[in-house]
Enzyme design. Sequence first.
Site, PDB file in Angstrom:
ATOM      1  N   GLU A  82       0.815  -1.223   0.000  1.00 20.85           N
ATOM      2  CA  GLU A  82       0.000   0.000   0.000  1.00 20.85           C
ATOM      3  C   GLU A  82       0.846   1.270   0.000  1.00 20.85           C
ATOM      4  O   GLU A  82       0.428   2.289  -0.559  1.00 20.85           O
ATOM      5  CB  GLU A  82      -0.950   0.011   1.202  1.00 20.85           C
ATOM      6  CG  GLU A  82      -2.046  -1.034   1.136  1.00 20.85           C
ATOM      7  CD  GLU A  82      -1.672  -2.359   1.783  1.00 20.85           C
ATOM      8  OE1 GLU A  82      -2.548  -3.222   1.933  1.00 20.85           O
ATOM      9  OE2 GLU A  82      -0.468  -2.514   2.144  1.00 20.85           O
TER      10      GLU A  82
ATOM     11  N   PHE B 281     -11.995  -6.295  14.164  1.00 21.14           N
ATOM     12  CA  PHE B 281     -10.895  -6.806  13.354  1.00 21.14           C
ATOM     13  C   PHE B 281     -10.517  -5.779  12.278  1.00 21.14           C
ATOM     14  O   PHE B 281     -11.352  -5.305  11.529  1.00 21.14           O
ATOM     15  CB  PHE B 281     -11.286  -8.128  12.700  1.00 21.14           C
ATOM     16  CG  PHE B 281     -10.238  -8.687  11.779  1.00 21.14           C
ATOM     17  CD1 PHE B 281      -9.016  -9.125  12.272  1.00 21.14           C
ATOM     18  CD2 PHE B 281     -10.460  -8.762  10.409  1.00 21.14           C
ATOM     19  CE1 PHE B 281      -8.047  -9.635  11.430  1.00 21.14           C
ATOM     20  CE2 PHE B 281      -9.502  -9.275   9.560  1.00 21.14           C
ATOM     21  CZ  PHE B 281      -8.289  -9.722  10.077  1.00 21.14           C
ATOM     22  N   GLN B 282      -9.251  -5.427  12.216  1.00 15.12           N
ATOM     23  CA  GLN B 282      -8.684  -4.466  11.274  1.00 15.12           C
ATOM     24  C   GLN B 282      -9.326  -3.085  11.389  1.00 15.12           C
ATOM     25  O   GLN B 282      -9.409  -2.329  10.414  1.00 15.12           O
ATOM     26  CB  GLN B 282      -8.764  -4.989   9.829  1.00 15.12           C
ATOM     27  CG  GLN B 282      -7.847  -6.185   9.602  1.00 15.12           C
ATOM     28  CD  GLN B 282      -7.645  -6.534   8.147  1.00 15.12           C
ATOM     29  OE1 GLN B 282      -8.489  -6.225   7.294  1.00 15.12           O
ATOM     30  NE2 GLN B 282      -6.535  -7.174   7.837  1.00 15.12           N
TER      31      GLN B 282
ATOM     32  N   LYS C  37     -17.557   0.157   5.742  1.00 15.48           N
ATOM     33  CA  LYS C  37     -18.074  -0.855   4.817  1.00 15.48           C
ATOM     34  C   LYS C  37     -19.578  -0.705   4.582  1.00 15.48           C
ATOM     35  O   LYS C  37     -20.064  -0.869   3.454  1.00 15.48           O
ATOM     36  CB  LYS C  37     -17.762  -2.249   5.357  1.00 15.48           C
ATOM     37  CG  LYS C  37     -18.075  -3.381   4.373  1.00 15.48           C
ATOM     38  CD  LYS C  37     -17.544  -4.702   4.874  1.00 15.48           C
ATOM     39  CE  LYS C  37     -17.885  -5.839   3.887  1.00 15.48           C
ATOM     40  NZ  LYS C  37     -17.186  -5.677   2.602  1.00 15.48           N
TER      41      LYS C  37
ATOM     42  N   MET D 223      24.624   7.848   2.264  1.00 14.01           N
ATOM     43  CA  MET D 223      24.546   9.146   2.915  1.00 14.01           C
ATOM     44  C   MET D 223      24.762   9.025   4.426  1.00 14.01           C
ATOM     45  O   MET D 223      25.395   9.893   5.042  1.00 14.01           O
ATOM     46  CB  MET D 223      23.205   9.821   2.627  1.00 14.01           C
ATOM     47  CG  MET D 223      23.117  11.249   3.138  1.00 14.01           C
ATOM     48  SD  MET D 223      24.357  12.366   2.423  1.00 14.01           S
ATOM     49  CE  MET D 223      23.572  12.818   0.876  1.00 14.01           C
TER      50      MET D 223
END
Length: 565
Positions: free
Chosen positions: A50, A112-113, A162, A480
């Site tokens: 993502e 959940f999530q 949802k 770096m």
Amino acid sequence: MQLNGAQILLECLIREGVDLVFGYPGGSVLDIYDELPKYPAVRHILVRHEQAAVHAADGYARATGKTGVCVATSGPGATNTVTGIATAYCDSIPVVVFTGQVASGLIGNDAFQEIDIAGITRPCTKHNYIVQDVRDLARTVRQAFYLARSGRPGPVLVDLPKNVLQAVTAFSWPEDVSMRSYNPTYRPNFAQIRRVAAALDTAERPLLFGGGGVISSNAAESFRALAHNLRIPVTTSLMGLGAFPGDDPLWLGMLGMHGTYAANKAVSNADLLLAVGVRFDDRVTGRISAFAPRATIVHIDIDPTSIHKNVNVRTPVVSDCKNALDAIHNLLETREDRRTPEAWEASHADWIRQVTAWKTEQPITWTPADVIKPQQVVEMLDAITGGKAIITTDVGQHQMWVAQLHTFREPRTLITSGGLGTMGYGFPAAIGAQLAFPDKLVICVSGDGSFQMNMQELVVAASNKLPVKVVLLNNRYLGMVRQLQHLFYDRRCNAVDISDQPDFVRLAEACGAEGYRIVRPDELEPTLRRAFSSPGTAVIDVHVAREEIVYPTVPAGAALDEMLL
């Protein structure tokens, strides 16, 4: 027309002109993915992480000037977008991120999530929304795009429970957007424009300084015209590269911590600094008390909160950059005492001679050797492409060498993470830029450390037959970080050796791309030309000298004219 929330979202995207969405599915956004095949006008690119979805949308936005769009599911899908959102936020890039959320009735129950992604991203978005009612969805999407691209651009997040995606309502597209508390100032105050003109009239050592705002406001042509008509030397920040041609005699190079000797000397001695679309961040200013100590500073920016934030400004101009530059130019051109470009040049001829001398005093050079120098690779890229490629970078030494040594002639040809400094940005951003311009050569210049952050996206580039070329400056170090340890920690180089890296050629081939390896200087040009002429995705693993250092460098807390050379 009765539609469910997922259908409304896709209808809104079409009306916003969106033809490309980057995403990764999950349970809470499956209603969107279920509807996607019915909307062929919206092409979906399945990324492998993502974070890469946001970076790709960001790269698309920077290359085109349009708004990038991505989709992620709830919970870890949403949290994986945060680095990409923060990257876009720090560089003022218009991106709209749609995240899934658990059903409204479960919010706050540790479902959940479930995660409060709106709360997490509030500090790094221009605005964000949680849509609670499907009847508000179309208006919310309309506002999100308007906010992302207007004023000072930036990312906007829309969180979609949802049940909202599944709910049905009559679809109504709001043609107009009116937000009472949000009214960016696009036109400059004419009294301030007169003050700018007066400052230009009396300046003997003027300097024009451009930033990313010049590019995002499509003001490069106006910026160039002012410099040429008034014969003013020009520098830019990293984000402003390409706003002014890198092969123009008035060009001094990039300003700041790894800026050129000429640019840093010029800002330290100018008596007028006309700054356009810049933030005056610490990498540009060095020690604030010593920044432009002899200069009257004029600051043009659409964001009033950026003015006076870091440096004291004599003449602030709150405006769209292009409108302000055009207003200055029109005022100077329509006065009775209008000067010719030759007259402007005569008024500060000694200054032009001085900055021209600085350009030759300390050029950025490298010494040929039996091993490939990283600077040599960047110069070869410049010679081969002629400035016609879109270059993306990751973050580190390679980024600075590209900024110093590649000749950017046009805006939107350098795509890089400036404000946040995000390793792993360059390759997904190159995918976004290549999808925007399928017929252009897009090259991601990366380090071996940065590339490993998001190298899983090789599968995405190869499976979509994108001819992105990755040029790895492979020094088997976190370059770096090693440089900072070498210079400022008494050469105690710790946790920076990454010699235990994968075989990048075999990795590329395993992902369906082409792999090339270059280890000798005489292999460099022919192999790069062969790889660039290939129609497929390619990774070019260039083994470079391990311990090169980016010079000039300004130590932390030092003034810009206290460079290590």
